[in-house]
Each structure stands twice: as C-alpha cells, then as structure tokens.
Design an enzyme around this catalytic site. Structure first.
Site, PDB file in Angstrom:
ATOM      1  N   HIS A  34       0.589  -1.325   0.002  1.00 31.46           N
ATOM      2  CA  HIS A  34       0.124  -0.039  -0.057  1.00 31.46           C
ATOM      3  C   HIS A  34       0.695   1.241   0.003  1.00 31.46           C
ATOM      4  O   HIS A  34       0.447   2.398   0.461  1.00 31.46           O
ATOM      5  CB  HIS A  34      -1.054  -0.079   1.289  1.00 31.46           C
ATOM      6  CG  HIS A  34      -2.337  -0.840   0.895  1.00 31.46           C
ATOM      7  ND1 HIS A  34      -3.445  -0.251   0.570  1.00 31.46           N
ATOM      8  CD2 HIS A  34      -2.279  -2.148   0.929  1.00 31.46           C
ATOM      9  CE1 HIS A  34      -4.372  -1.556   0.550  1.00 31.46           C
ATOM     10  NE2 HIS A  34      -3.511  -2.539   0.582  1.00 31.46           N
ATOM     11  N   THR A  35       1.987   1.123  -0.261  1.00 31.97           N
ATOM     12  CA  THR A  35       2.919   2.343  -0.397  1.00 31.97           C
ATOM     13  C   THR A  35       2.565   3.164  -1.862  1.00 31.97           C
ATOM     14  O   THR A  35       2.964   4.327  -1.801  1.00 31.97           O
ATOM     15  CB  THR A  35       4.371   2.053  -0.600  1.00 31.97           C
ATOM     16  OG1 THR A  35       4.469   0.972  -1.469  1.00 31.97           O
ATOM     17  CG2 THR A  35       4.970   1.554   0.945  1.00 31.97           C
ATOM     18  N   ASP A  36       2.059   2.614  -2.826  1.00 31.86           N
ATOM     19  CA  ASP A  36       2.251   3.219  -4.128  1.00 31.86           C
ATOM     20  C   ASP A  36       1.457   4.518  -4.106  1.00 31.86           C
ATOM     21  O   ASP A  36       1.887   5.427  -4.640  1.00 31.86           O
ATOM     22  CB  ASP A  36       1.716   2.170  -5.311  1.00 31.86           C
ATOM     23  CG  ASP A  36       0.205   1.636  -5.175  1.00 31.86           C
ATOM     24  OD1 ASP A  36      -0.388   1.869  -4.022  1.00 31.86           O
ATOM     25  OD2 ASP A  36      -0.171   0.986  -5.967  1.00 31.86           O
ATOM     26  N   GLU A 182      -9.045   2.423 -13.474  1.00 29.50           N
ATOM     27  CA  GLU A 182      -9.409   1.593 -12.439  1.00 29.50           C
ATOM     28  C   GLU A 182     -10.398   2.628 -11.320  1.00 29.50           C
ATOM     29  O   GLU A 182     -11.049   2.398 -10.784  1.00 29.50           O
ATOM     30  CB  GLU A 182      -8.003   1.260 -11.823  1.00 29.50           C
ATOM     31  CG  GLU A 182      -8.448   0.376 -10.868  1.00 29.50           C
ATOM     32  CD  GLU A 182      -8.048  -1.176 -11.103  1.00 29.50           C
ATOM     33  OE1 GLU A 182      -8.788  -2.074 -10.235  1.00 29.50           O
ATOM     34  OE2 GLU A 182      -7.130  -1.480 -12.090  1.00 29.50           O
ATOM     35  N   ASP A 194       0.453  -2.096  -9.921  1.00 30.37           N
ATOM     36  CA  ASP A 194      -0.207  -3.078 -10.584  1.00 30.37           C
ATOM     37  C   ASP A 194       0.329  -3.110 -12.225  1.00 30.37           C
ATOM     38  O   ASP A 194       0.881  -3.810 -12.949  1.00 30.37           O
ATOM     39  CB  ASP A 194      -1.517  -3.546 -10.540  1.00 30.37           C
ATOM     40  CG  ASP A 194      -1.818  -3.600  -8.968  1.00 30.37           C
ATOM     41  OD1 ASP A 194      -0.990  -3.837  -8.365  1.00 30.37           O
ATOM     42  OD2 ASP A 194      -3.032  -3.651  -8.528  1.00 30.37           O
ATOM     43  N   TYR A 243     -10.405  -1.485   0.666  1.00 31.46           N
ATOM     44  CA  TYR A 243      -9.201  -0.660   0.211  1.00 31.46           C
ATOM     45  C   TYR A 243      -9.242   0.739   0.271  1.00 31.46           C
ATOM     46  O   TYR A 243      -8.542   1.471   0.528  1.00 31.46           O
ATOM     47  CB  TYR A 243      -9.105  -1.282  -1.268  1.00 31.46           C
ATOM     48  CG  TYR A 243      -7.570  -0.725  -2.055  1.00 31.46           C
ATOM     49  CD1 TYR A 243      -6.536  -1.817  -2.034  1.00 31.46           C
ATOM     50  CD2 TYR A 243      -7.856   0.345  -2.606  1.00 31.46           C
ATOM     51  CE1 TYR A 243      -5.440  -0.964  -2.500  1.00 31.46           C
ATOM     52  CE2 TYR A 243      -6.619   0.827  -3.324  1.00 31.46           C
ATOM     53  CZ  TYR A 243      -5.668   0.316  -3.377  1.00 31.46           C
ATOM     54  OH  TYR A 243      -4.232   0.679  -3.835  1.00 31.46           O
TER      55      TYR A 243
HETATM   56  C1  GLA Z   1      -3.547  -3.479  -4.881  1.00 30.56           C
HETATM   57  C2  GLA Z   1      -3.636  -2.147  -5.849  1.00 30.56           C
HETATM   58  C3  GLA Z   1      -2.122  -1.393  -5.804  1.00 30.56           C
HETATM   59  C4  GLA Z   1      -1.483  -1.455  -4.399  1.00 30.56           C
HETATM   60  C5  GLA Z   1      -1.647  -2.683  -3.908  1.00 30.56           C
HETATM   61  C6  GLA Z   1      -1.147  -2.733  -2.329  1.00 30.56           C
HETATM   62  O1  GLA Z   1      -2.817  -4.304  -5.651  1.00 30.56           O
HETATM   63  O2  GLA Z   1      -4.064  -2.168  -6.858  1.00 30.56           O
HETATM   64  O3  GLA Z   1      -2.220  -0.285  -6.449  1.00 30.56           O
HETATM   65  O4  GLA Z   1      -1.883  -0.432  -3.765  1.00 30.56           O
HETATM   66  O5  GLA Z   1      -2.959  -3.121  -3.676  1.00 30.56           O
HETATM   67  O6  GLA Z   1       0.473  -2.254  -2.234  1.00 30.56           O
END
Ligand code: GLA
Length: 399
Positions: A34-36, A182, A194, A243
C-alpha cells in the site's frame, strides 16, 4: 498456449482469425504494501500468467467483446461507453478506452476475445493485466504514440511487422491510463503498482518502483530461491470498499502531519505526532512508513544476495499488515505461520491489496516441493481449506 486459446476463441466467436494478439502479465508484490498511492517505494515481479487479448479492427465505431471467463457477449458503441452490471469484467476494457480517448488517441472499434491464466481474486491483479492488454491491443490495431501532452506521430512497424518497443516514459503514461480506468470508471482508488509491474517486469528481476518520481529500476532476484504463491482461497473484492477506506486513513494521516504523501514521513517524525492522529490513522501511517524503509533495506539485501535478510523483511511486512494496517485475514496469517515453520522458507507475506488473496513465499530452491506439500497439508488440517501452492516464474512485462 494462452495465445492459441485466445485465437481459437476469437475464431469460434467471430468466424475468422484475429488480426493481432497481445498479452500482459499479472504481478506479485514482494515488499512495499500500500505504499504506491502514498508516493512510496515498492518491489514487485511480473509472473508468467497472462491476460491474452485477440482483436481485429472494425470501422463502425462498435466494440464486441467476449471472454473465456464469463458467458455472453458485450457490445457497445464508442460514443456510448457505459457500465453494464451484467458484464463487470468489461469495465476494465471500457475504462481504458475512455482514458485513451481522453488522451487524444483515435480508434474506430474492434472485436476482441479475452483469455486469461491469472487466477481471479488471488491478489495477482488480473484487472491491471486486462487494462494493459487492452491498451496494447488498441496500439496494435491503431498504432498510437502517447506523448506527455497528447498523441504524437504514430509509430511505424518494422520490416518484421512489429511496432517499436515502448519507451519507459510511454509505458508510464499507458500505466496511468490504466489507473484512470480503475479509479474513475471501476471505482477502486488504487495506485500504479499493478499496471507498472505488468509493463516493466523483467525476467529474473525485481521491479523497484519509486511512485513519487515515477521511476523504475531492476534488481536481481535472490539467487537460489524460488517464489511460491499460496492462495488462501478466500476471495477479496477490492471495490468492496476496504481498500478505499485504508487509503483514506493514509491520506488523512498525511494531511494532519502536514505532508502531501506519507512518503515524506520517517519514524522519528511519526512517533512524536501520534497525538494528532486517530488510532487508525497512526497505525496505517506506521505500516506505510515501515514498508518504505523495508523496500530500501530490501534492495540492499538483494544487492548483497542476502536472501535470509530479505526474507526477514517479508515477515516483518506481514506482521505489520496483520497488526497495524489490518489488511490481513486469519487465513493469510495461518499460511504465513505455517510457512515460517517449514525448513527452507526464508520469508512469507501477503501480496497485493490484502483482505484475502494469496501469500508470497521465498523458498530455498531445493526445498520447494516439500514446502508445497506441507503448506497444502497443514492449511487443510487447520482450516479445512484446500490450497495448491505454485511456483511463480518471473517474466518480462508486456511493454
Ligand atoms: C492493490 C492495488 C495496488 C497497490 C496494492 C497494495 O494491488 O491495486 O495499487 O496499492 O494493492 O500495495
């Protein structure tokens, strides 16, 4: 193999072979959870499981789509791209088409047949792979160049009929189009991890993505170790809201700490400001700050070939998800606990968004079969759920 299935399915549906077939891989997040969307750092790999997209252009401004995953055909006009509750899978395609069009890319419709080998809901991001496959399929049918401020002169095919490789900057813009799909069309406020992993993956290498600067570098995978994926078999639905909620906690924490992103917060700054945050905000921020550090340390471990140390960071990452970010589940925790007790396992953690999905395990090459057997056996003994751990081969990205 997947290419042939997509071709065959196209032929069966539309009565002739497709003009083009592209594929985009799924991904596994190794460190940096969840750093992105917090402007942070993340490490991931692309895996050899793909979404295949077979397509042929048409010029009546219509799109007809089929997938081997769900029955029915989805048909729409380009000037009326709307969600169809009966075909939610098509939203990823539609969202990308809208995002490309907003960026000035012109196309006149197509028939498309989609086939995937990425398991759904397992945390491997089949959705981003579908988005990237869509963008690349459109590029194959209607060659485009995505410059910073809109479309550039279209690329030309070489003598072998292939389009030139995408530049890193263009890959990043295509990833952004996927992200727009998305977040604006599908309704999940995710980050870029992703899409970037699906395009920038490199066989045998880890993708290290700096989400603040939009830069990617590659590091070698730890030698003598395999990546084993264990599906908890508990499906997660990112759009279910957990999320987005987690993201909101991170963003409000950043606001209260007076920074744009949690990336700018380090442990010495977080602790004394604890009183400014709610418990959820503090715990989420604590996770993110730690994850960013673990990516930095993890990169050093990779450079030094220290697989043991890298595995420790994976375990720390999972513990932080479990105790602070709260995106683990009892099933994922059980898988990690079981893995930790097996000889030859260097580290294990949940991968991706969490709230279900899979764990990723770093296992000594010679110990893989025994590891697979024992995880399956002990997971069933504990939870009466079947899982079949599989070895992930690290693949090249789609770009
Ligand atoms: C999902 C989201 C990504 C990222 C991950 C957690 O895959 O689509 O953008 O936030 O969770 O790192």
């Amino acid at each position: 193999m997947g290419t042939e299935e997509a071709k065959g399915f196209f032929r069966k549906t539309f009565g002739r072979p497709p003009a083009r077939v592209v594929k985009a891989p799924g991904r596994l997040e190794l460190l940096g959870n969840h750093t992105d969307y917090n402007g942070g750092l993340v490490m991931a790999v692309a895996v050899d499981k793909y979404i295949y997209f077979a397509a042929t252009p048409r010029n009546d401004a219509q799109v007809e789509l089929v997938t081997t995953a769900f029955p029915g055909k989805e048909q729409f006009y380009l000037d009326r791209i709307e969600k169809n509750p009966a075909a939610p899978w098509a939203n990823y395609v539609k969202g990308v088409l809208l995002a490309l069009r907003e960026r000035g890319i012109h196309f006149t419709g197509f028939n498309g047949a989609i086939h995937g080998t990425i398991p759904f809901g397992a945390g491997l991001s089949s959705s981003a792979a579908l988005e990237m496959a869509t963008a690349l399929a459109v590029r194959e049918l209607f060659p485009y160049r995505l410059n910073e401020h809109g479309p550039g002169a279209p690329p030309e095919r070489g003598p072998d009929g292939r389009l030139p490789a995408l530049s890193p900057a263009e890959k990043m813009r295509i990833a952004q189009a996927g992200l727009a799909a998305e977040s604006r069309f599908v309704g999940v406020n995710c980050g870029l991890l992703d899409q970037v992993s699906s395009l920038f993956g490199k066989s045998g290498q880890v993708v290290q993505f700096d989400c603040l600067h939009g830069t990617v570098q590659h590091d070698p995978l730890p030698p003598g170790a395999s990546l084993v994926v264990a599906d908890s078999a508990v499906k997660h639905d990112l759009s279910a809201g957990q999320y987005n909620q987690a993201r909101e906690h991170c963003e409000s924490a950043a606001r209260k700490l007076g920074v744009e992103f949690l990336r700018f917060v380090d442990p010495p700054r977080l602790q004394p400001n604890q009183g400014k945050l709610t418990k959820r905000e503090y715990d989420c921020a604590f996770h993110i700050v730690g994850e960013n550090q673990r990516v930095v340390f993890g990169e050093r471990a990779l450079r030094e070939g220290d697989v043991h140390q890298f595995g420790q960071y994976m375990l720390q990452s999972h513990a932080s998800s479990r105790d602070y970010f709260l995106n683990s589940t009892p099933e994922l925790d059980a898988l990690v606990e079981i893995a930790q007790g097996i000889e030859g396992c260097f580290g294990a953690r949940l991968t991706g968004g969490g709230f279900g999905g899979s764990t990723i395990n770093l296992v000594r090459a010679g110990a893989v079969e025994e590891f697979q057997r024992r995880v399956a056996e002990e997971y069933f003994a504990r939870l009466k759920i079947r899982t079949e751990p599989w070895v992930a081969r690290v693949a090249d990205g789609a770009g």
